[in-house]
Design an enzyme around this catalytic site. Structure first.
Site, short mmCIF file in Angstrom:
data_model
loop_
_atom_site.label_atom_id
_atom_site.label_comp_id
_atom_site.label_asym_id
_atom_site.label_seq_id
_atom_site.Cartn_x
_atom_site.Cartn_y
_atom_site.Cartn_z
N LEU A 1 -6.35 -30.99 31.52
CA LEU A 1 -5.28 -29.99 31.48
C LEU A 1 -4.96 -29.46 32.85
O LEU A 1 -3.84 -29.03 33.13
CB LEU A 1 -5.71 -28.82 30.59
CG LEU A 1 -5.87 -29.10 29.10
CD1 LEU A 1 -6.45 -27.89 28.40
CD2 LEU A 1 -4.53 -29.47 28.49
N GLY A 2 -5.94 -29.44 33.72
CA GLY A 2 -5.67 -28.90 35.05
C GLY A 2 -6.96 -28.68 35.80
O GLY A 2 -8.05 -28.92 35.30
N GLN A 3 -6.79 -28.22 37.02
CA GLN A 3 -7.94 -28.01 37.88
C GLN A 3 -7.89 -26.60 38.43
O GLN A 3 -6.89 -26.20 39.00
CB GLN A 3 -7.88 -29.02 39.01
CG GLN A 3 -9.13 -29.06 39.82
CD GLN A 3 -9.53 -30.49 40.09
OE1 GLN A 3 -9.63 -31.31 39.20
NE2 GLN A 3 -9.75 -30.81 41.34
N PHE B 1 -12.85 -23.17 39.73
CA PHE B 1 -14.23 -23.33 39.33
C PHE B 1 -14.52 -24.68 38.69
O PHE B 1 -15.66 -25.01 38.45
CB PHE B 1 -14.63 -22.23 38.36
CG PHE B 1 -14.67 -20.89 39.02
CD1 PHE B 1 -15.73 -20.53 39.82
CD2 PHE B 1 -13.63 -20.00 38.85
CE1 PHE B 1 -15.78 -19.30 40.43
CE2 PHE B 1 -13.67 -18.77 39.47
CZ PHE B 1 -14.74 -18.41 40.26
N GLY B 2 -13.47 -25.41 38.36
CA GLY B 2 -13.75 -26.68 37.74
C GLY B 2 -12.52 -27.28 37.09
O GLY B 2 -11.43 -26.71 37.15
N THR B 3 -12.73 -28.42 36.48
CA THR B 3 -11.64 -29.13 35.84
C THR B 3 -11.62 -28.79 34.36
O THR B 3 -12.67 -28.69 33.73
CB THR B 3 -11.85 -30.64 36.01
OG1 THR B 3 -12.14 -30.88 37.37
CG2 THR B 3 -10.60 -31.41 35.63
N LYS C 1 -14.01 -26.32 30.21
CA LYS C 1 -14.02 -26.32 31.67
C LYS C 1 -15.33 -26.92 32.14
O LYS C 1 -16.42 -26.46 31.81
CB LYS C 1 -13.85 -24.89 32.20
CG LYS C 1 -13.98 -24.82 33.70
CD LYS C 1 -13.42 -23.54 34.28
CE LYS C 1 -11.94 -23.67 34.53
NZ LYS C 1 -11.38 -22.54 35.25
N ASP D 1 -9.24 -13.50 41.23
CA ASP D 1 -8.49 -14.74 41.36
C ASP D 1 -7.23 -14.69 40.50
O ASP D 1 -6.91 -15.65 39.80
CB ASP D 1 -9.38 -15.93 40.99
CG ASP D 1 -8.91 -17.22 41.64
OD1 ASP D 1 -8.03 -17.14 42.53
OD2 ASP D 1 -9.39 -18.30 41.26
#
Ligand SMILES: *[C@@H]1O[C@H](CO)[C@@H](O)[C@H](O)[C@H]1NC(C)=O
Ligand SMILES: *[C@@H]1O[C@H](CO)[C@@H](O)[C@H](O)[C@H]1NC(C)=O
Ligand SMILES: *[C@@H]1O[C@H](CO)[C@@H](O)[C@H](O)[C@H]1NC(C)=O
Ligand SMILES: *[C@@H]1O[C@H](CO)[C@@H](O)[C@H](O)[C@H]1NC(C)=O
Ligand SMILES: *[C@@H]1O[C@H](CO)[C@@H](O)[C@H](O)[C@H]1NC(C)=O
Ligand SMILES: *[C@@H]1O[C@H](CO)[C@@H](O)[C@H](O)[C@H]1NC(C)=O
Length: 645
Positions: free
Chosen positions: A322-324, A327-329, A344, A441
């Site tokens: 879904l995305g990056q 903190f992770g993919t 995630k 963030d």
């Protein structure tokens, strides 16, 4: 979804074990982790093999404090060994092993590694190393406190040689306490059970010689290929189990319980448990580790099995990505019951103790608000750290506002609703929860949209979990430079006002459809915040509005226009350089909602130096020390940094 249920007998026996021996210490402190240098051969095969090995060993650890397993074939075979040192109870062994297996996967993608903890050892390789007992990585780790006392040093030498003599003929384990009072030395020696008595002797001789080199320090540990040895001036050893048969008895209970009249046995176990409990409570005050473990065992609704998530995401198939994020993919997953989730996969394993991380997740997952993405749980102790969120089909705000065609989906009304929702979510994080959470963030890609395009803040609370992990934080930060408050960027000063600043940037982005940290063409363009401020001073703010706001289609153009101007105004108040002048989130929300309230004039935003700098993995940046340049380049981070004056 059906969660795997622990067998009640096992739980009871565990509780029994834990109460009977909880005055001991699993010694989960990590002495050292040593990773191999060759990459694994094929991740698709390696990861499940490795997990299998760890699971297989796990079963053996619970019953004997030792385990080996071999999984797979050919180049992808995984060999694993784990062993708790002889003075650990089986319960403590389970805790120590849990720590070892949580941390060792940090070596991935190397095809092997070893981890020495103070209570246990684990090693995995792609070849059979079970008979190795010496090697180039053998070395001592010495303490840093000097004990000039000659008698202490003498005690150490005597205790060491005694264990070297004793251990080989006693299943590889020996302990010794020599001297008295403050001359006492305590020694533990332990050989892996796969090596012969002769190999054990050779290993311990080498270990003993090498840690004698630690003297006159008060502590020495030898991390050898076939054995572990430690001396200390403090008694780190667990009491000898009061009754050597107790372990045997418990195991017999398990076997009987499984094969025969379970009810009767459970009754007996409960009886024994009650009795133990009473006597122990009289004897002891705190059983915090035990409490923790019981909590983890019982409160397992947050726990997802690694294999469940692996299946749900089709082994983290690229197609489900879904995305990056910082903190992770993130991958989309479908559970067996059809429920959709977002998983995630954190960039690297948490370095915390599994239990601490788990507690953190527990806290975050208890935070609930209509504008926050719900964290459903984690796989905290598997080979990788995975977080499980509710799945939101409409993805993130950045995909709309920075895309001229998709942006049409969000007219001003929708955007204003998103702004208010985001503000409400932040107010809740800052002010209304048991724990104060500063998001750190906030950015368009962290604002997800639900099926009706309402805002849900993602990734809150994560920075909290990773506080100690500086390198990771800097990676996360780097992805988000355009949103960072100057005092945080330059001095790391953290307060709620850091989120307020990011929120201000977000407001300007939503209104303009432009990204703050992208200077697409010229490297001499101002930041969006500076541009907005200049236009605001010159009363030409309207020039900046995103054409997708579709103001023409609105009847009450005047009131909409004043609403937009108000949002820009609040955005500028939130991005003022001096953090104390920025409103709190609840104040900002009030400013947005109460349309008749007079707003103060904004002071200037942080001055952004007009020269920009490309950041790459070789940059020697004084503000953001990249310890993991690779992480940055892998994540494709290549942003401009603006230095505050
Ligand atoms: C890894 O193994 C899988 C399963 O056998 C195979 O499909 C894949 O092609 C292999 N990948 C590489 C890079 O060899
Ligand atoms: C563990 O591995 C051994 C061989 O290494 C195998 O014989 C045994 O069946 C495995 N046990 C489980 C529970 O997978
Ligand atoms: C272990 O892995 C390395 C790297 O993939 C490979 O070169 C080596 O042949 C493997 N060793 C065995 C015994 O399979
Ligand atoms: C000694 O080591 C401990 C643990 O590694 C550390 O916390 C402490 O600061 C060190 N003390 C000195 C004087 O270096
Ligand atoms: C060691 O203990 C003795 C008495 O037990 C005491 O007199 C002496 O001061 C202690 N030495 C040190 C270095 O603590
Ligand atoms: C222990 O063994 C290692 C590896 O073989 C060797 O490098 C080291 O010199 C030995 N140390 C002692 C004190 O014998």
């Amino acid at each position: 979804m059906k969660k795997p249920v622990l067998h009640p007998i096992i739980i009871l026996v565990t509780i029994l074990l834990l109460l009977s021996e909880s005055n001991s210490d699993p010694r989960t402190q990590i002495v050292e982790i040593m990773c191999g240098h060759q990459p694994e051969h094929n991740s698709t095969i390696y990861v499940p093999n490795f997990i299998n090995t760890m699971e297989n060993i796990s079963v053996q650890m619970r019953s004997s404090g030792f385990g080996i397993a071999i999984t797979g074939s050919h180049l992808d075979t995984n060999y694993g060994l784990a062993q708790c040192y002889g003075d650990l109870s089986l319960f403590d062994c389970v805790i120590c092993y849990a720590e070892a297996r949580t941390v060792l996967p940090q070596c991935f993608p190397a095809n092997g590694g070893r981890i020495f903890l103070d209570g246990c050892f684990m090693r995995a390789e792609n070849y059979s190393f079970f008979h190795e007992f010496t090697g180039p990585t053998d070395h001592p780790v010495c303490g840093n406190v000097t004990r000039r006392d000659v008698r202490f040093q003498d005690s150490v030498r005597r205790a060491l040689s005694r264990t070297v003599l004793d251990a080989p003929s006693r299943n590889g384990y020996a302990r010794a306490e020599v001297g008295n009072g403050n001359n006492s030395a305590y020694v533990l020696a332990d050989c892996w059970r796969t090596i012969s008595a002769n190999a054990c002797r050779a290993c311990l001789k080498n270990a003993s010689n090498s840690i004698m080199g630690c003297l006159p320090m008060s502590e020495g540990r030898a991390l050898n290929t076939g054995c572990f040895m430690r001396y200390s001036d403090t008694n780190f050893l667990n009491d000898v189990p009061e009754n050597g048969n107790s372990r045997g008895a418990v195991i017999v209970i398990i076997i009987v319980a499984v094969s025969a009249a379970a009810v009767l046995i459970i009754g007996t176990v409960i009886g024994v448990y009650m009795w133990r409990r009473r006597t122990i409570q009289q004897k002891r005050k705190g059983i915090s580790d035990a409490d923790k473990m019981v909590k983890i065992l019982n409160d397992s609704s947050l726990n997802f099995k690694y294999s469940t998530l692996e299946k749900a995401t089709n082994s983290f198939d690229e197609a489900n990505k879904l995305g990056q994020g910082g903190f992770g993919t993130v991958y989309k997953g479908v559970l067996q019951d059809g429920r959709e989730i977002a998983v995630k996969r954190l960039f690297f394993n948490n370095k915390h103790r599994a239990a601490d991380f788990y507690n953190e997740i527990n806290i975050i997952s208890s935070v609930e608000h209509k504008n926050l993405v719900r964290l459903l749980g984690c796989s905290c102790s598997g080979p990788e750290s995975l977080l499980v969120y509710e799945y939101l089909p409409n993805k993130s705000l950045d995909r709309y506002i920075f895309d001229s065609s998709k942006g049409k989906t969000l007219n001003w009304e929708k955007r204003f609703e998103i702004i208010i929702g985001t503000a409400e979510g932040l107010v809740y994080l800052h002010e209304n929860t048991r724990i104060r959470i500063i998001h750190r963030d906030i950015k368009a890609s962290n604002i997800l949209l639900d099926s009706r395009l309402r805002a849900r803040i993602a990734d809150f609370g994560l920075a909290r979990s990773f506080q100690e992990d500086k390198s990771h934080i800097s990676t996360a930060i780097a992805g988000t430079l355009g949103y960072m408050a100057p005092e945080y960027l330059a001095h790391g000063q953290l307060s709620e006002k850091v989120d307020v600043y990011s929120f201000g940037v977000l407001l300007l982005e939503i209104v303009t459809g432009r990204q703050n940290n992208r200077s697409k063409t010229s490297e001499y363009t101002d930041s969006l915040v500076t541009i907005a401020w200049k236009h605001f001073q010159q009363k030409t703010t309207e020039d900046l509005y995103d054409s997708n706001l579709m103001l023409h289609s609105c009847n009450n153009n005047m009131s909409v226009k004043s609403e937009i101007l108000r949002v820009v105004h609040v955005g500028l108040l939130c991005t003022q350089e001096i953090s104390s002048l920025r409103p709190s989130m609840s104040k900002a929300l009030q400013m947005l909602v109460k349309k008749d309230e007079q707003l103060p004039a904004p002071t200037s935003p942080p001055f952004m130096d007009e020269k920009t700098m490309e950041l790459n993995d070789t940059s020697d940046n004084p503000i953001l020390p990249f310890q993991h340049g690779d992480d940055a380049s892998n994540a494709g981070i290549s942003h401009s940094i603006f230095y505050p004056r």
